[in-house]
Design a protein around this motif. Structure first.
Motif, mmCIF file in Angstrom:
data_model
loop_
_atom_site.group_PDB
_atom_site.id
_atom_site.type_symbol
_atom_site.label_atom_id
_atom_site.label_comp_id
_atom_site.label_asym_id
_atom_site.label_seq_id
_atom_site.Cartn_x
_atom_site.Cartn_y
_atom_site.Cartn_z
ATOM 1 N N GLN A 1 -62.256 -25.516 -30.814
ATOM 2 C CA GLN A 1 -62.551 -25.066 -30.851
ATOM 3 C C GLN A 1 -61.584 -24.284 -29.809
ATOM 4 N N MET A 2 -62.238 -24.113 -28.751
ATOM 5 C CA MET A 2 -61.604 -23.972 -26.838
ATOM 6 C C MET A 2 -60.767 -24.039 -27.176
ATOM 7 N N ALA A 3 -59.583 -24.804 -27.788
ATOM 8 C CA ALA A 3 -58.744 -25.552 -27.713
ATOM 9 C C ALA A 3 -57.500 -24.731 -28.161
ATOM 10 N N LEU A 4 -58.426 -24.320 -29.087
ATOM 11 C CA LEU A 4 -57.708 -23.297 -30.230
ATOM 12 C C LEU A 4 -57.182 -21.642 -29.990
ATOM 13 N N SER A 5 -58.766 -21.499 -29.287
ATOM 14 C CA SER A 5 -58.972 -20.435 -28.936
ATOM 15 C C SER A 5 -58.616 -19.550 -27.480
ATOM 16 N N VAL A 6 -57.577 -20.650 -26.714
ATOM 17 C CA VAL A 6 -56.798 -20.201 -25.619
ATOM 18 C C VAL A 6 -54.950 -20.224 -26.886
ATOM 19 N N ALA A 7 -55.161 -21.284 -27.159
ATOM 20 C CA ALA A 7 -53.536 -21.860 -27.504
ATOM 21 C C ALA A 7 -52.653 -20.552 -27.895
ATOM 22 N N HIS A 8 -51.435 -20.398 -27.860
ATOM 23 C CA HIS A 8 -50.500 -20.207 -28.999
ATOM 24 C C HIS A 8 -50.666 -20.818 -29.728
ATOM 25 N N ARG A 9 -50.042 -22.108 -29.715
ATOM 26 C CA ARG A 9 -49.653 -23.263 -31.099
ATOM 27 C C ARG A 9 -50.530 -24.524 -30.760
ATOM 28 N N GLY A 10 -51.056 -24.860 -31.963
ATOM 29 C CA GLY A 10 -51.113 -26.107 -31.629
ATOM 30 C C GLY A 10 -51.100 -27.204 -33.049
ATOM 31 N N TYR A 11 -51.396 -27.991 -32.562
ATOM 32 C CA TYR A 11 -50.556 -29.878 -33.204
ATOM 33 C C TYR A 11 -51.928 -30.261 -33.489
#
Length: 237
Positions: free
Chosen positions: A198-208
């Motif tokens: 949740q935290m990671a995706l809330s700040v990331a432009h893109r994710g894998y």
């Protein structure tokens, strides 16, 4: 992507007979925060260690800032502009805060170190208050700040963070992620490995999304947060 700052293409990594990373490919553009999420054992840390030269891929190639780096030793990669904050912080426990930071600047001209220390202390005022304190006496959150500050002393073009929220109280997790966003706004490119999806995706432009060594899903941070599959698997939705 051809002009990406970091381009990982079809890497395969083994621990003996165990095939830990399976044809993983992704890229990080300059100025982005890109996150790798997944359960324990998905291959997130192994991927970072392969990029930083601690592990070797049997196949593929890794290109950083226009150069192939898969055969460059980890210490040399720091001088190329690649810095990793390892899982578990791994600060030098018997050394002071300032001595730890100075260790991070071993690739830099000595004349610039005082200015770089002040840059880190401006980002992490708590470290300045404890600059003479032995690192082993710091709290977990303070050690995480120190590990990040030590990496920043090398002037990285890409900062790789491995589980920066691990073991921290929720309020400290929020502080660390605010700092990650501040670093990015000030020009840092960040590759973030994090179990707190949740935290990671809330700040990331893109994710894998990694599962058992494979990239199974990719998208913007917002797209992945909204995905029903990702919600069920990683966000408690």
């Amino acid at each position: 992507m051809e002009n990406a700052l970091l381009n990982v293409e079809n890497i395969n990594v083994y621990y003996g007979a165990i095939h830990a990373i399976k044809d993983v490919s992704f890229y990080v553009n300059e100025g982005e925060i890109v996150t790798l999420i997944g359960a324990n054992g998905a291959g997130k840390t192994t991927t970072l260690q392969t990029i930083s030269g601690l592990l070797r891929s049997k196949t593929g190639r890794i290109t950083f800032d226009g150069k192939e780096i898969q055969h460059i030793s980890p210490d040399k990669l720091v001088s190329h502009g690649l810095a990793q904050v390892p899982e578990g912080r791994r600060v030098f426990l018997q050394m002071s805060v300032e001595e730890n930071l100075e260790m991070g600047a071993y690739t830099q001209p000595p004349a610039g170190i005082p200015k770089d220390l002040e840059m880190v202390y401006a980002l992490f005022p708590r470290l300045k208050e404890r600059r003479r304190q032995v690192a082993g006496t710091l709290s977990g959150g303070e050690q995480q700040m120190l590990a990040m500050g030590r990496a920043l002393m090398s002037h990285p073009k890409l900062l790789m963070l491995d589980e920066p929220s691990m073991g921290l109280a929720p309020i400290l997790v929020e502080q660390i992620f605010e700092i990650i966003q501040d670093l990015n706004r000030n020009g840092s490119t960040i590759l973030l490995v994090e179990q707190n999806a949740q935290m990671a995706l809330s700040v990331a432009h893109r994710g894998y999304v990694l599962e058992t060594g494979n990239v199974v899903t990719t998208g913007t941070g917002e797209e992945l947060i909204r995905s029903p599959e990702i919600k069920r698997a990683y966000l408690g939705g």
